[in-house]
Design an enzyme around this catalytic site. Structure first.
Site, PDB file in Angstrom:
ATOM      1  N   ASP A 147       0.975  -1.115   0.019  1.00 57.34           N
ATOM      2  CA  ASP A 147       0.041   0.012   0.008  1.00 57.34           C
ATOM      3  C   ASP A 147       0.849   1.204   0.063  1.00 57.34           C
ATOM      4  O   ASP A 147       2.108   1.155   0.282  1.00 57.34           O
ATOM      5  CB  ASP A 147      -0.775   0.015   1.406  1.00 57.34           C
ATOM      6  N   ASP A 197      -2.021  -0.843   5.893  1.00 59.00           N
ATOM      7  CA  ASP A 197      -2.200  -0.199   7.170  1.00 59.00           C
ATOM      8  C   ASP A 197      -3.534   0.187   7.342  1.00 59.00           C
ATOM      9  O   ASP A 197      -4.118   0.445   8.721  1.00 59.00           O
ATOM     10  CB  ASP A 197      -1.306   0.858   7.560  1.00 59.00           C
ATOM     11  N   ASP A 255      -7.386  -1.587   3.106  1.00 59.20           N
ATOM     12  CA  ASP A 255      -6.346  -2.804   2.934  1.00 59.20           C
ATOM     13  C   ASP A 255      -6.665  -3.960   3.344  1.00 59.20           C
ATOM     14  O   ASP A 255      -5.883  -5.138   2.842  1.00 59.20           O
ATOM     15  CB  ASP A 255      -4.957  -2.380   3.347  1.00 59.20           C
TER      16      ASP A 255
END
Length: 705
Positions: free
Chosen positions: A372, A573, A577
């Site tokens: 990410d 995080d 996600d």
């Protein structure tokens, strides 16, 4: 052995890792101190924490039964050494067998109901067989080893669960609802229904999906959308449950019930991804069924065939029981668990919580890593990347930045903190400002050294004639994925600051090390805009960029990357996600500021957000797999040798037990090598480059025009 989820055993979280130690009651009233001179001193926090952990572990039934089994075994040995009557020693051995063996025996019998024969039952049968032929000591040793191993697994599991739970922050459970008469009431967010009017004060977490009716503020919605910077929200804008309000106050009309919110739909995606994810097992679990059946069949054959040809019962039974004991998979089982538990403990000491032995074993299979962007490769905090001074302003870049920082210093906005930090990093003097005023969604104004300075979004120019030079700079910055902050002095445009998300220290080196480890460059999966994603990817060396992805799109991307059986490790995080973490072969959560859903879904957690630990723990997993192979070779060689001697020669039972237990101890000690600090390093990859500290001044990304 019942293979439960495992974690490290010792020393990964001390009291200080949960935050600053709270002082004890040291403030004693002088008036009472003379009357009560013998008040006991408070227990030091570290000792109290360790005492609490020991008490907590003793609350586990596996630990209590293993301790009881070990105590009975030691007492039986002591009774024998002191010449106690045989029945006394027999009762103690019986207590050892019962305490340490009832649970695996029950597990094995339950497995038989579904026509499965596992190692648990085989070990118990081997121990009972040893006792039946007068070798209660050898059988008791098998039971103690088995029970102790199960207790260690239970302790490890509890430590991971407790450590992850300590990272979680609770989502808002209450919200302020406005009645029709304008009065307020505090209600559970789950009771909010479409049409309710909710008041969100500065700094509060938004409790429901809705649309702003009045007010203006900046909302941090990075955990939902992946946007790195707070987004201005005014009347008519949509907001999401779980995002954090900034400095302004908002009144919003609820549009979706809690069960239909973006967060709730994301949780559903996580559940669906988890349900379709193939269940993985330890390597030893995949072979233990066939091994157990083979040992039982061979034992029965070794017992029955000689009897058919007229052999005597007692020596035949003794040979068969000896065979079962030396062939029992103690060393084979322990070939796997000590290396994995040691690797988990080592990782835990370095700030990586691995939730199970299966995760540690599978992590080494990683073929590609997907990151990410916001909060993972970046810190999720802005920095000043470019300073552009307009020609008509007659200022230098430092002078412009100093004026902007002086005006922004009273503000609590993240962009304001970034501007002040940039000025201080350059060693500039930040003057005091007077007449400070903040307008949510637009910016701030203040008087600095007799000049009226305004700093904020390009909306600051909405009431002024459009300056072509300013508009061109703003457009260029936005095209490059920057956030443009306009600075005016005495109502005239003076310059534009370009802000960007701060890259994590060592991110580029981490990408390079992962590329060397896996043979493939990592992939970037982000909900942020394409321009910002491509700029960051170029900084860290990533070429595969997939931007503007919704949570469901990230899951699709993970499945595409996994085509052909590639093991995918996803690092993230945010709430957005979590579905991708669930769908991946291994999900990695960022622990310091990670969303609850992401941390709970992840298979391992990087507690201190140190990206450099990821390639190290992957390499540690591969080391553990190599040690497992070594242990299996040792165990297999010893078992084969003992079995051949028993079949074609004469193997006394005590000698067989000695060889069997010796190999068990040997593979256990070999696995413990991974507890060493020398095991925590990456081999065969480029050494990390020395990078400036996170707080170091960043050079301007563009010239001062």
């Amino acid at each position: 052995m019942s293979h439960t989820a495992t974690c490290h055993i010792v020393g990964h979280v001390d009291a200080e890792e949960h935050g600053p130690e709270r002082p004890g009651r040291t403030g004693v009233d002088v008036r009472t101190a003379t009357r009560v001179p013998s008040v006991p001193a408070p227990v030091p926090p570290r000792i109290a924490a360790r005492t609490g952990r020991v008490t907590s572990f003793l609350g586990l039934p596996e630990v209590r039964w293993a301790a009881l089994s070990l105590a009975a075994f030691l007492l039986a040995l002591l009774a024998g050494a002191l010449g106690a009557p045989g029945p006394v020693q027999g009762v103690l051995f019986a207590a050892c067998y019962a305490a340490g063996g009832w649970e695996p025996a029950l597990t094995g019998l339950q497995a038989l109901r579904v026509k499965t024969l596992d190692v648990d039952l085989l070990m118990i049968v081997a121990a009972l067989g040893a006792a039946a032929i007068g070798q209660a000591l050898d059988g008791g040793l098998l039971i103690v080893i088995f029970a102790t191993s199960g207790a260690l697994e239970a302790v490890a599991t509890k430590r991971t669960r407790d450590s992850v739970r300590s990272l979680l922050t609770l989502a808002p459970e209450r919200a302020t609802r406005l009645r029709t008469d304008g009065t307020e009431e505090l209600v559970d967010t789950a009771t909010l229904v479409p049409g309710d009017l909710v008041l969100v004060r500065p700094g509060e977490r938004i409790g429901a999906d809705g649309r702003v009716e009045s007010g203006a503020s900046e909302v941090d919605q990075a955990s939902i959308t992946g946007e790195p910077l707070p987004v201005t929200k005014t009347a008519g804008d949509e907001v999401f449950a779980g995002t954090v309000n900034g400095t302004g106050s908002l009144r919003l009309r609820v549009e979706r019930a809690a069960a239909d919110s973006v967060v709730a739909r994301t949780v559903t995606l996580v559940e669906q991804a988890s349900a379709t994810k193939a269940k993985t097992h330890l390597f030893i679990e995949r072979i233990e069924q066939r091994y157990s059946v083979g040992v039982v069949v061979a034992t029965l054959v070794l017992f029955a065939i000689p009897l058919v040809f007229g052999a005597e019962l007692q020596p035949t039974l003794l040979r068969a029981m000896t065979f079962m004991i030396v062939a029992s998979p103690c060393a084979v089982v322990l070939a796997t668990m000590p290396p994995l538990l040691s690797a988990i403990a080592n990782a835990g000491r370095h700030g990586v919580l691995v939730k199970s032995a299966v995760v540690m074993e599978q992590l080494g299979h990683t073929g590609v890593v997907a990151f990410d962007k916001t909060g993972t490769l970046t810190e999720g905090t802005p920095r000043v990347a470019e300073v552009h001074v307009l020609p008509a302003a007659r200022l230098t870049g430092d002078e412009l930045l100093a004026l902007a920082a002086a005006a922004e210093r009273p503000s609590e906005h993240p962009l304001a903190r970034a501007v002040v930090s940039a000025a201080r990093d350059r060693g500039l003097t930040v003057a005091d400002a007077a007449g400070f005023a903040s307008q949510p969604g637009r910016g701030v104004t203040a008087t600095v050294a007799g000049r009226r300075v305004a700093v904020g979004s390009p909306l600051l120019l909405a009431d002024s004639p459009i300056d072509p030079a300013t508009a061109a700079v703003v457009a260029d910055l936005q095209a490059a994925g920057r956030t443009a902050v306009v600075v005016t002095v005495d109502r005239n445009p003076a310059g534009v600051l370009g802000l960007a998300d701060r890259l994590r220290p060592g991110a580029a080196d981490t990408v390079a090390q992962l590329t060397a480890l896996t043979g493939r460059t990592p992939t970037l999966l982000t909900g942020d805009n394409t321009r910002a994603a491509q700029r960051l990817a170029a900084e860290v060396g990533i070429t595969d960029v997939r931007a503007e992805l919704l949570p469901a799109d990230k899951v699709t991307a993970v499945h595409a990357l996994a085509a052909g059986g590639t093991h995918i490790t996803v690092v993230g995080d945010g709430v957005n996600d979590a579905p991708a973490l669930a769908a991946a072969g291994t999900g990695v959560g960022m622990g310091r500021h990670g969303a609850d859903l992401a941390l709970e879904t992840a298979d391992l957690v990087i507690v201190r957000d140190e990206l450099a630990t990821l390639p190290t723990v992957i390499d540690l997993s591969r080391r553990a797999r190599r040690v497992i192979v070594q242990n299996l070779v040792i165990a297999g060689t010893v078992i084969t040798a003992l079995v051949l001697v028993d079949l074609f020669g004469h193997l006394p039972l005590p000698l067989g037990v000695l060889g069997h237990e010796g190999s068990t101890v040997l593979v256990g000690l070999n696995g413990l090598r991974l507890l060493s600090g020398r095991a925590w390093k990456v081999t065969g990859v480029p050494a990390p480059r020395r990078l400036p500290a996170a707080g170091a001044a960043q050079p301007a990304g563009g010239p001062a025009a």
